[in-house]
Design a protein around this motif. Structure first.
Motif, PDB file in Angstrom:
ATOM      1  N   CYS A  52       0.831  -1.217   0.000  1.00  0.00           N
ATOM      2  CA  CYS A  52       0.000   0.000   0.000  1.00  0.00           C
ATOM      3  C   CYS A  52       0.863   1.263   0.000  1.00  0.00           C
ATOM      4  CB  CYS A  52      -0.906   0.017   1.217  1.00  0.00           C
ATOM      5  SG  CYS A  52      -1.842  -1.499   1.474  1.00  0.00           S
ATOM      6  N   PHE A  53       2.003   1.184   0.682  1.00  0.00           N
ATOM      7  CA  PHE A  53       2.877   2.356   0.839  1.00  0.00           C
ATOM      8  C   PHE A  53       3.360   2.910  -0.498  1.00  0.00           C
ATOM      9  CE2 PHE A  53       5.763  -1.155   0.486  1.00  0.00           C
ATOM     10  CZ  PHE A  53       6.840  -0.651  -0.209  1.00  0.00           C
ATOM     11  N   ALA A  54       3.329   2.088  -1.535  1.00  0.00           N
ATOM     12  CA  ALA A  54       3.816   2.533  -2.837  1.00  0.00           C
ATOM     13  C   ALA A  54       2.944   3.664  -3.404  1.00  0.00           C
ATOM     14  CB  ALA A  54       3.858   1.362  -3.817  1.00  0.00           C
ATOM     15  N   CYS A  55       1.667   3.672  -3.049  1.00  0.00           N
ATOM     16  CA  CYS A  55       0.745   4.676  -3.605  1.00  0.00           C
ATOM     17  C   CYS A  55       0.114   5.585  -2.553  1.00  0.00           C
ATOM     18  CB  CYS A  55      -0.378   3.985  -4.372  1.00  0.00           C
ATOM     19  SG  CYS A  55       0.191   3.016  -5.780  1.00  0.00           S
ATOM     20  N   HIS A  56       0.140   5.171  -1.304  1.00  0.00           N
ATOM     21  CA  HIS A  56      -0.541   5.933  -0.249  1.00  0.00           C
ATOM     22  C   HIS A  56       0.439   6.354   0.844  1.00  0.00           C
ATOM     23  CE1 HIS A  56      -4.424   4.755  -1.909  1.00  0.00           C
ATOM     24  NE2 HIS A  56      -3.965   3.519  -1.987  1.00  0.00           N
ATOM     25  N   LYS A  57       0.327   7.583   1.263  1.00  0.00           N
ATOM     26  CA  LYS A  57       1.098   8.123   2.385  1.00  0.00           C
ATOM     27  C   LYS A  57       0.111   8.592   3.446  1.00  0.00           C
ATOM     28  CE  LYS A  57       4.868   7.435   0.164  1.00  0.00           C
ATOM     29  NZ  LYS A  57       5.300   6.078   0.243  1.00  0.00           N
TER      30      LYS A  57
END
Length: 128
Positions: A52-57
């Motif tokens: 998820c971290f690839a697209c969401h911060k």
């Protein structure tokens, strides 16, 4: 005979009392709550196999909306984040990004129900 019975009773009472004193608390103060464990699992999924971290911060839009925005909208609209991650519900946050998110359903559909609930709890932990 009465003295032996009395002595035995006293020894029994004293030995039981000592066992009670030695008992450790059932839930020590350092034990984590179920919620803390769930949030840790959610964070692990978010940062690891969920990717998820690839697209969401947490607080800024990168490719996808921020975690705060997702949590806020799902909370306001009483949405089912788990159903969305299983591709059983329509997107409610940013439908224009749906096609991008679809590629990740291969990952999220393979998460266990426990992992999905933990991921949802992790997202909601960012709501204000």
């Amino acid at each position: 005979m009465k003295k032996i019975i009395l002595l035995f009773t006293i020894l029994l009472f004293v030995s039981c009392k000592k066992n009670e004193e030695k008992k450790e608390p059932l839930y020590p103060e350092t034990a984590k709550t179920a919620q803390e464990i769930q949030l840790e699992l959610g964070k692990t999924i978010f940062e690891g196999k969920g990717n998820c971290f690839a697209c969401h911060k947490p607080d800024q839009k990168i490719i996808g909306p921020s975690i705060q925005e997702i949590a806020k909208i799902y909370k306001e609209q009483n949405g089912d984040m788990v159903a969305f991650l299983q591709e059983k519900a329509k997107p409610i946050v940013d439908p224009s990004q749906y096609e991008t998110m679809r590629t990740n359903f291969v990952i999220t559909k393979n998460l266990t129900p426990e992992e999905l609930k933990a991921l949802e709890a992790y997202f909601y932990s960012f709501s204000k």
